[in-house]
Design a protein around this motif. Structure first.
Motif, short mmCIF file in Angstrom:
data_model
loop_
_atom_site.label_atom_id
_atom_site.label_comp_id
_atom_site.label_asym_id
_atom_site.label_seq_id
_atom_site.Cartn_x
_atom_site.Cartn_y
_atom_site.Cartn_z
N GLU A 247 0.72 -0.99 0.04
CA GLU A 247 0.10 -0.01 -0.10
C GLU A 247 0.76 1.32 -0.13
O GLU A 247 0.32 2.30 -0.69
CB GLU A 247 -0.83 0.04 1.32
N ARG B 186 -9.45 0.40 -0.08
CA ARG B 186 -8.41 -0.61 0.34
C ARG B 186 -8.52 -0.80 1.86
O ARG B 186 -8.60 -0.19 2.65
CB ARG B 186 -7.11 -0.04 0.08
N SER B 187 -8.75 -2.34 2.12
CA SER B 187 -8.40 -2.80 3.29
C SER B 187 -8.16 -4.08 3.27
O SER B 187 -8.65 -4.93 2.48
CB SER B 187 -10.01 -2.65 3.97
N THR C 31 -8.83 -6.49 5.66
CA THR C 31 -9.97 -6.89 6.29
C THR C 31 -11.12 -6.66 5.42
O THR C 31 -11.49 -5.45 5.26
CB THR C 31 -10.04 -6.76 7.76
N THR D 81 -15.17 -6.21 4.59
CA THR D 81 -16.31 -5.81 5.10
C THR D 81 -17.39 -6.10 4.44
O THR D 81 -17.52 -6.54 3.23
CB THR D 81 -16.27 -4.17 5.71
N ARG E 53 -19.98 -2.07 0.98
CA ARG E 53 -19.02 -1.13 0.26
C ARG E 53 -19.89 -0.24 -0.74
O ARG E 53 -20.68 -0.70 -1.50
CB ARG E 53 -18.28 -1.82 -0.80
#
Length: 381
Positions: free
Chosen positions: A263, A373-374, A376, A378, A381
């Motif tokens: 990242e 961007r993650s 983890t 979720t 979105r």
């Protein structure tokens, strides 16, 4: 193109799988050779189409054209090779000899027909160069397909977020979650919006995430990297391209460190983007950032580290110039990927990818379809 040379015309021969020919004609069929001929004396572009495709050629090549070039469709001599039909078109325009520009990838038989008719052929990359800067219409096509690409990514992230762990394996909808299940769910979203996966939905989990082109079947385990690279093609022929990497129930070890490095490399590369910047500089900055986090900046595929270039152009071809590891000045209107990655064949892989338009306005680029961007996943979105 002809105005800057002493050539008398330009000829290309190919089929609907030839992206350069599709760029010139916007004609999407058939899968057998046809010819495009441009004559500078009359500024006329001619598509030598099969007779059964006349209406389609009329619509795509003439009716939808946005420039002022005089265009025509010829369906004479449909039984003859495309190269012979190109010769006939040149002769009908009053060009019986002289210099004809052709792309490097023109079929050998078509080149022979032109040479046997008395023309001198000269190779040109003018179309390849012209394709690098996208028109507003092309940018609109790319933006639309990238938005659908983002919808496919959202579906994948939602599934990963909903999955549960049993004996180390992720489960979803009552069964083990595999890369193939995830791929089918993504492709269904693409298809419902009229976008074709084109066989380009790459998903790797664990060690297969270090395979840049993995399309096989793997069970997805908790704590391992899940690399999702979606590169579909819209009905207009233009591609999208987006990559995200997720970890479900990770322990914050190698995967987290690799994600932070990638990242940071992505952000460093994005900061370099602007008209006039050398494309190689973008790659150098991304690689330096990866090195700063302790990963090898240069590695071969199958080794640990950064194993590929930082990005490439996208348009009617999924991979086209400019290449971000080569010394090419970026220009406003170019559309490129920025996709640094870190890979370990024993542990997995992390890659993040944005599709961006180079612009004259600050900050020098625009992400065509922003997506969070993650590491983890979720649910929403």
């Amino acid at each position: 193109m002809l105005a800057d040379t002493d050539a008398d015309g330009f000829v290309h021969v190919g089929d609907r799988f030839d992206d350069e020919l599709r760029y010139l004609t916007r004609f999407s069929g058939p899968d057998r050779p046809y010819a495009f001929v441009y004559t500078g004396s009359e500024a006329t572009a001619t598509l030598c189409a099969p007779r059964l495709f006349h209406e389609q050629a009329q619509t795509e090549f003439i009716d939808r054209a946005s420039d002022t070039t005089h265009r025509q469709v010829r369906t004479e001599q449909v039984g003859e090779p495309a190269g012979i039909r190109a010769v006939s078109t040149l002769q009908a325009a009053g060009i019986s000899d002289g210099t004809i520009l052709v792309p490097q990838q023109i079929p050998h038989d078509a080149a022979l027909y032109l040479e046997q008719a008395g023309y001198e052929l000269r190779s040109t990359d003018a179309v390849t160069v012209q394709r690098q800067q996208k028109t507003p219409a092309e940018i609109g096509c790319l933006r639309c397909v990238q938005q659908v690409t983002a919808a496919g990514m959202a579906q994948a992230e939602k599934i990963l977020a909903e999955s549960t762990e049993k004996n180390g394996v992720l489960r979803w909808s009552g069964a083990a979650l595999t890369t193939e299940v995830l791929r089918r769910q993504i492709n269904a979203i693409l298809a419902q919006d009229g976008v074709q996966p084109a066989g380009n939905t790459v998903i790797g989990a664990g060690s297969s995430a270090a395979d840049l082109h993995f399309t096989g079947v793997e069970e997805i385990n908790a704590g391992e990297t899940v690399l999702i690279d979606i590169s579909p093609r819209g009905p207009h022929g233009y591609y999208g391209d987006m990559t995200r990497t997720f970890v479900v129930e990770g322990d914050g070890g190698w995967e987290r460190r690799a994600y932070v490095a990638v990242e940071a490399a992505l952000d460093a590369a994005l900061r370099q983007l602007a008209p006039g910047v050398d494309a190689a500089t973008v790659h150098e900055e991304a690689a330096a950032e990866i090195g700063a986090y302790g990963f090898p900046m240069v590695a071969e595929e199958g080794e640990i580290g950064f194993t590929h270039g930082t990005g490439h152009g996208v348009g009617l071809s999924l991979h086209e110039p400019p290449i971000l590891s080569r010394e090419t000045p970026l220009e406003s209107g170019m559309v490129v990927t920025v996709e640094p990655g870190v890979y370990d064949p024993d542990r997995g892989g992390v890659r993040l990818e944005e599709l961006v338009l180079i612009t004259a306005a600050e900050p020098g680029y625009e992400i065509l379809a922003p997506y969070p961007r993650s590491i983890t996943p979720t649910h929403s979105r």
